[in-house]
Structures are given as structure tokens and as C-alpha cells.
Design an enzyme around this catalytic site. Structure first.
Site, PDB file in Angstrom:
ATOM      1  N   HIS A   5       0.812  -1.204   0.000  1.00  0.00           N
ATOM      2  CA  HIS A   5       0.000   0.000   0.000  1.00  0.00           C
ATOM      3  C   HIS A   5       0.854   1.267   0.000  1.00  0.00           C
ATOM      4  O   HIS A   5       0.504   2.272  -0.614  1.00  0.00           O
ATOM      5  CB  HIS A   5      -0.943  -0.016   1.205  1.00  0.00           C
ATOM      6  CG  HIS A   5      -2.072  -0.986   1.031  1.00  0.00           C
ATOM      7  ND1 HIS A   5      -2.917  -1.356   2.059  1.00  0.00           N
ATOM      8  CD2 HIS A   5      -2.505  -1.678  -0.055  1.00  0.00           C
ATOM      9  CE1 HIS A   5      -3.809  -2.219   1.607  1.00  0.00           C
ATOM     10  NE2 HIS A   5      -3.578  -2.430   0.329  1.00  0.00           N
ATOM     11  N   CYS A  20       2.808  -2.480 -27.300  1.00  0.00           N
ATOM     12  CA  CYS A  20       2.538  -2.031 -25.933  1.00  0.00           C
ATOM     13  C   CYS A  20       3.462  -2.698 -24.924  1.00  0.00           C
ATOM     14  O   CYS A  20       3.215  -2.657 -23.732  1.00  0.00           O
ATOM     15  CB  CYS A  20       1.079  -2.263 -25.555  1.00  0.00           C
ATOM     16  SG  CYS A  20       0.545  -3.967 -25.660  1.00  0.00           S
TER      17      CYS A  20
END
Length: 773
Positions: free
Chosen positions: A387, A700
Site C-alpha cells: 500500500h 505495448c
């Protein structure tokens, strides 16, 4: 001999509530006596001697010994009752050696009725312990570090109860404070044992967020010294805990509100999840139970934190281990409220800009610093899905994680270089290196300012070739960069990235809302969603997946989706619902044969039919593509082109499959080059096939974001490149300085050479023709 007294453990039989009450009363009495020992005059050694004597008496043990950690990860016998006195300060065990060493290494208690039969038992003749059979030991922990081991032994086989182990762990907290005082072992000994001096040092880690920064170090030291371990009044401590929890909840609510100012994104979801952690009733109850044994509120929080740390450190799941940092963040914050101090760093003591150094961090802790010019972050733990890493990306803070012994090797005020691009940290760099890095940082800032001026300029070569530059995204915060970079859209949205930070697979409603927010962030620009590319190195913590010898070539991506069609259908259903009235572009990863695409398309068509039957608004348009990553698909292009609307190349997997080269193997890193003749020949043939079939083609993979490689792709015929946010500026600068026709003619000349790589020749071309690479 086999039964502990009522003062420590409840006797067998009788009323359970009464037994528990008697146990708690006994523990409180023991804690009061320990408090008296700590308050009496005398040296730290004398206090430790009294503690082991008291523990031996209270736990009806013939032996109680305390081992203390010395430099070099050596456990030294510092005090004992029952072993030979001459063994004190003579008996030493390395961490992992003997049962005492095992307890220190695992950070877990150990209780054995017959210790000498254990394979790790190590006999020390100077102790005279051969007459003792049973053993119970607990680690002495403080702040996530092992400071020693507390052991009791008995002559006869004895099965120690869970209650007795808990009592020993509580006593170990008192011993931890005694050791941490520095009166038993000089703290300088441990610092010197870790080495480092004042010489420049390089530490390696992993990149959690790219970028470069240089500044003085600030050590993140969230733990407060616990001045009192034993409670004088349990009721008062419980009330202190209740008030501190309430105050912390209010502060976290304010933090959540403040995080909304950063806009939508995963960082906001992280802080919302953090608030749910703080509201967990089970956590509060465990701390309350620890207080009821006689600990102060601060000591109880520390006790529960140590237990969490010890338990979760044993887990093999990296996602679950990362959640430990959120729990530690909460415990540190709660300690601050208990002490009456305001949470967060002392602002007056912080330099204008600084590198933050920490063992680990939770997301809220970084937010405390992020508004105060933290320009880089060094962590001893961490992963890209942590996080704190997600929040760091929101602030564009370079982060290097898993830097071993960073908090030991870096002193407050040291000049530190954080290189998130090369995954390294430089401590106390020489003056010339410091100046060079500072100049590089300044140049980056200058270049970024220049790139900003190109935001609204077209990506067109000097000879008039228009190139479409798109973003690769995985988080909403990436999509929000479309306006800032001037990218024309999102060429690859990695839908699996947000799932790596969850503890359960989101339902259709959650996914629909997430994709709808992605459309909102794109603000009308095209966005191409790649269906879940999980497996391999992207393992969902809640998806059972057996270990594979070669996971990159195993059960992953579309293979999981087709084997678990309910999961893929839920994602496709969410995409269809979220794209109501918008253009829906979907591509499937890891397609190896046309039959796999047909099965995937059937699932998509079923969801489109379902949406129509439910009366939902359909997508304004639909385009379906695939990722070209498996070489087998190259020999199926005609059939493939009949079924798709566009084709995207993913170079990471394509290269490793083409060369049979595991990209995760450090021995093979850089062995094969993307600018080798075979790769360029493959791309040339693919471009020609797509041009003949009028099939839109894009790149990509990571290759598209490197200017020298993107230059080559354009010369080969690629006209759509999708890349990371930070690559848009450099690649657009290159495009506007390139004569694509001249480079195409040069590639015709050198393309057939058998060189290991053509990179050097292409770099020379760029220098000779003033191409900005």
C-alpha cells in the site's frame, strides 16, 4: 512438578471462569513483583538476576535462563538459576544454533517435554544442563528485533500449557525493556558490529517506483519508548485504550478526507481500507485481553504487535506479509495517541527536502511525510503491491525496497541517493558523485519542464510520419495522467493490477464501478482493456494456484480465464456494463491459438446478449483484439485477422518465448537483445502482414517506451506505441527529431547482419542524425 501453581496457570478441572480469574490474578501478582524489581536500586545485571530467580519460583522450574543478543548474532547466557554459575557470560550460541538459537531465528516460542531428543538440541557441558529434560523458551522481542531468549527447564518431562507460554511472553516484554535500556550491552557494540563506518556504501534492492533523488536522510522511527510495562490499575489502562482508539479513529477519518484532495485513484482506496483495519474489533479485544494480564496499554499494544509480526512473518504469501505493515502503522499511531503526542513526524526537525528511510511503512505514515517534501523513500521491506508503494506513486516519489539493513547502515543526516530506475541506494556518496547525481536530478527536472511544453504538440517525424502515443495503465491514477502527458489514449489497461491489492475477487458491481471510473478519468479518449493477465509472477492471494516449475509458460492469463470461465465472464460482464454508451475495446492476453480466441469471444458474446436481454445500454461500438506474445500465433495470422479488429505486440513474453530465455533469470538478463536481427526481422514481417490486411497494429511492450527502440519500431512501420507515463515526453521528443525514412533505408542495409545486436549501429545513427534518444 508437572503442574504450575495457580498464580501462573489455572489448575485442571473446576469452574472455568474461576480458573481463569485465578490465573489472571496470579499473573497480575507476578507483574507487580516484576515492577518492584525494576524499581529497586541496582545494576541492570542485578535486576536480570532477580527476574530469572522470580520466574523460576513462580513457574515451578528448576532452571530459568536469560540469553541476550550480542554483536554478530550471538546469544550469550547473561543470567541463570539452575545452570552452573560459571557458564554465565561464557556460554554462547549463534542464532539458529541449538534450541535457544532456533527460538531466536524463528521468533516463535518453543515448548518440549523431551528437549534432548530434538534434532536441534545443542549440549554445552559447562552449563550442566544434561539433567534437565523439558524446556520452554520464548523470544525477547522489541520493535521487530530479537533482543534475546528467555528459557525455563525442568528435570522431568513436563508439558507446558498455553497459559504458561503466554506468561513467559509477558515476562519477556519486561526483559526486553531491560535489554533495550543499553545497560546490559552497549548499543555501540551492536552498531559497530553492523559495520559501515563513514565510507560511501552502495546497497541494492528492488524498484518500487522509478525516479532519482538525492537529499539528507531522515530515519522513520515511529516507536515510542515504553516507560512502564506493568499496570498499576487495569481499569485505568482499559479506559486509556478506549480513549486513544476513539481519538485515532477521528484522526484517520481526517486523513481519509485529506486523501480525497489527491483525486480518484488506488491511493484513496488504500486509505479507505486502512480505516477498516483501524475499526477491527478483534484487534481492540486482543489488546484489551493483554491489558487484563497486568500490562499497561502501551505494553499491551506492543505485545499484540509482536505476536502479529511473529505470526505473519512465517507466512509464505507476500500479499499477507505486506498487510503486516498496515497493522504496524496502526500500532505505532495508537502508541502516539496513548502517549499524548500528536501523530506524525516533528515538522520543525525536518530538512526542506529529505530521503525517508524505514524498515517498513504503512500508507498513512507516508502521508504524514508526503506533504513535507520527502523526495525519496528507502525501505527494508516492501513490494510493488504494498500500500505504501501505491501512495508513493501518487506523489511521484522514487522508492527502492528490500534494502537489507538500511536502517542500520544509514545514519540520520547522511546524504543518500535513491535510484529507483536502477534499484540501488548510495549512502554518503563522494562529492563528485553527489554533484553528478544532483546535476542529473536538475537535468531531469529541466527535461520534464521541456516535455510539458510538448504536451499539445503532435508526435510527427521530420519527414511527416504521424505516430500515435498511448499510455500503459494499471491504476486509475495512471489514466488521470492522460491530460498531463498529452497521450492520445490508453493502449493497455492492465486490469489485474488493482486485484493484487485486494483480499478477495471483486464482484461484478465492484468491477463495473472501477471500469466506469476509468472511463471517467479517460474523459472521452480511447481506452483498451486487457482481460486478466494473472498467474506467472502476478499471483492473486485468494486464488489457489499450485507451484509450477516454469510459471511464465504455465497456467496463466487466458488459460486461467478459459478454465475458470465464471471469473472471465464476470469481468467481461462488468466491462460491458461500464461501457454503456461508450466505445468498448477489449484484448485477450497470451493467446496461443485461434481456437482460444474463439472460446473467449463466445464468452464475450454471451455477456453482450445477456446485457441486451436485461435491457441495458449496449456499448456504442465494440472492437476485439489479442496480445501477440506467443510465437505460435505468427503462423495463424490469416485466420486470426478474420476474427479481430486490432493486434497488439507484447515484447516481454514474446522475447522470452522466442529465445527460450527466462526473463526472470538474472544469469540471462541482457543475454538477448530486442534490437537483434531476428527480432527486427520478425517485426518487419508482422508489419507487412498487418499492412496487407489493413489490420491496426500497436506495440505495448516495454520496448515502446525506450527512445532508441521506439525509433527503430517507427522505422520498421509501427505507427502506434503504448508506454508508461514517464516515457511519453522522451519518446515524443525523439519522434519530432527523427527522419523515419532515412532510418528505414539504413535498416534495409544492416537488417540482414548476423550480429548479436544492432543496437550500437542504431545508436550511432541517432548520434549522426541528431535524433534525441
Amino acid at each position: 512438578m508437572n503442574d504450575a501453581p495457580a498464580s501462573v496457570a489455572p489448575p485442571a478441572g473446576g469452574n472455568a471462569a474461576g480458573n481463569l480469574e485465578g490465573h489472571v490474578t496470579g499473573v497480575r501478582r507476578l507483574m507487580r513483583r516484576l515492577r518492584d524489581i525494576m524499581a529497586r536500586p541496582g545494576t541492570a545485571q542485578e535486576r536480570l538476576d532477580r527476574i530469572v530467580a522470580l520466574v523460576a519460583a513462580e513457574m515451578v522450574a528448576e532452571v530459568c535462563s536469560a540469553y541476550v543478543m550480542r554483536a554478530g548474532e550471538v546469544l550469550e547466557l547473561f543470567a541463570t538459576v539452575g545452570l552452573r554459575p560459571e557458564a554465565v557470560h561464557r556460554t554462547r550460541l549463534h542464532v539458529g544454533e541449538g534450541l535457544v538459537g532456533v527460538i531466536a531465528a524463528t521468533e516463535r516460542p518453543l515448548a518440549l517435554a523431551d528437549a534432548q531428543s530434538h534434532p536441534d538440541f545443542a549440549y554445552r557441558p559447562e552449563t550442566g544442563e544434561e539433567i534437565f529434560h523439558s524446556l520452554m523458551g520464548v523470544p525477547v522481542l522489541r520493535g521487530g528485533r530479537v533482543l534475546g531468549v528467555l528459557v525455563v527447564q525442568n528435570r522431568t518431562p513436563r508439558r507446558y500449557t498455553e497459559e504458561e507460554i503466554e506468561v513467559a511472553q509477558t515476562i519477556a516484554m519486561v526483559v526486553a525493556e531491560l535489554i533495550a535500556s543499553g545497560d546490559l550491552v552497549n548499543p555501540l557494540e551492536m552498531a559497530q558490529g553492523r559495520g559501515g563506518g563513514l565510507l560511501p556504501v552502495r546497497l541494492d534492492g528492488i524498484s518500487l517506483n522509478p525516479g532519482l533523488a538525492v537529499a539528507p536522510a531522515v530515519l522513520h522511527e515511529p516507536r515510542l519508548a515504553i516507560r512502564q510495562v506493568v499496570a498499576e490499575d487495569v481499569a485505568i489502562e482499559l479506559e486509556r485504550l478506549r480513549r486513544a482508539m476513539a481519538a485515532m479513529q477521528q484522526a484517520i477519518d481526517a486523513l481519509v478526507a485529506a486523501s480525497h484532495k489527491l483525486g480518484a485513484g488506488e491511493h484513496r482506496e488504500v486509505i479507505e481500507a486502512y480505516r477498516m483495519f483501524a475499526a477491527d474489533r478483534g484487534w481492540f479485544d486482543r489488546i484489551s485481553d493483554a491489558i487484563k494480564t497486568g500490562l499497561t496499554a502501551e505494553a499491551a499494544v506492543e505485545r499484540v504487535s509482536d505476536e502479529n509480526r511473529s505470526r505473519m512473518a512465517q507466512l509464505g504469501d507476500p500479499y499477507l506479509r505486506e498487510r503486516l505493515f498496515d497493522l504496524e502503522d496502526l500500532a505505532n499511531r495508537l502508541q502516539q495517541f496513548l502517549s499524548g503526542e500528536a501523530p506524525g513526524p516533528p515538522v520543525a526537525d525536518l530538512p526542506p527536502e529529505f530521503i525517508l528511510v524505514a524498515h517498513a511503512m504503512g500508507p498513512a505514515e507516508l502521508l504524514d511525510y508526503a506533504h513535507r517534501r520527502v523526495v525519496g523513500l528507502v525501505l527494508e521491506e516492501g513490494s510493488p503491491t504494498a500500500h505504501v508503494a501505491i501512495v508513493a506513486r501518487a506523489f511521484d516519489i522514487p522508492v527502492v525496497g528490500r534494502v537489507q539493513n538500511a536502517t542500520d547502515r544509514i545514519e540520520a543526516g547522511d546524504i543518500v541517493v535513491v535510484d529507483g530506475d536502477r534499484s540501488l541506494v548510495l549512502i554518503r556518496p563522494s562529492e563528485d558523485i553527489h554533484q553528478s547525481v544532483a546535476a542529473t536530478v536538475a537535468a531531469r527536472i529541466e527535461r520534464r519542464a521541456y516535455y510539458d511544453t510538448l504536451r499539445d504538440q503532435p508526435a510527427v517525424t521530420r519527414d511527416g510520419v504521424a505516430v500515435s502515443l498511448l499510455l500503459n495503465a494499471g491504476l486509475l491514477i495512471d489514466v488521470a495522467q492522460l491530460a498531463a502527458t498529452g497521450a492520445e489514449g490508453v493502449g493497455l489497461f492492465r486490469t489485474e493490477i488493482p486485484l493484487l491489492t485486494r483480499d478477495a475477487f471483486p464482484d461484478v458491481a465492484d468491477q463495473t464501478e472501477f471500469y466506469r471510473r476509468a472511463y471517467e478519468q479517460a474523459d472521452g479518449k480511447p481506452i483498451v482493456f486487457r482481460t486478466l493477465d494473472i498467474g506467472g509472477d502476478k499471483v492473486l492471494p485468494y486464488l489457489t494456484n499450485a507451484a509450477e516449475d516454469n510459471p511464465a509458460m504455465g497456467w496463466r492469463a487466458i488459460r486461467i480465464g478459459l478454465d475458470r470461465p465464471a471469473m472471465l465472464r464476470q469481468q467481461l460482464r462488468a466491462l460491458v456494463r461500464a461501457s454503456a454508451g461508450c466505445d468498448l475495446r477489449v484484448k485477450f492476453p497470451m493467446i496461443a491459438e485461434v481456437a482460444e480466441l474463439d472460446r473467449a469471444r463466445e464468452l464475450l458474446d454471451a455477456e453482450l446478449a445477456r446485457a441486451a436481454a436485461e435491457g441495458g445500454t449496449p456499448p456504442r461500438s465494440l472492437k476485439v483484439g489479442v496480445m501477440l506474445e506467443v510465437p505460435a500465433l505468427l503462423w495463424q495470422l490469416p485466420a486470426l485477422f478474420e476474427r479481430i479488429d486490432f493486434l497488439s505486440v507484447g515484447t516481454n513474453d514474446l522475447v522470452q518465448f522466442l529465445y527460450a530465455c527466462d526473463r526472470g533469470n538474472p544469469r540471462l538478463a541482457g543475454r538477448y537483445d530486442l534490437l537483434s536481427a531476428p527480432m527486427l526481422a520478425l517485426f518487419r514481417q508482422l508489419v507487412e502482414a498487418c499492412r496487407a490486411a489493413q489490420m491496426p497494429l500497436s506495440m505495448c511492450g516495454e520496448m515502446a517506451g525506450n527512445p532508441i527502440e521506439a525509433m527503430t519500431l517507427i522505422a520498421l512501420g509501427f505507427r502506434t506505441l503504448s508506454m508508461a507515463t514517464t516515457a511519453i515526453g522522451p519518446v515524443k521528443t525523439m519522434v519530432r527529431s527523427l527522419d523515419a525514412g532515412a532510418l528505414a533505408r539504413y535498416l534495409d542495409e544492416i537488417g540482414g547482419r548476423p550480429d548479436h545486436s544492432l543496437r550500437g549501429r542504431l545508436e550511432a545513427f541517432a548520434r549522426d542524425h541528431a535524433v534525441a534518444v
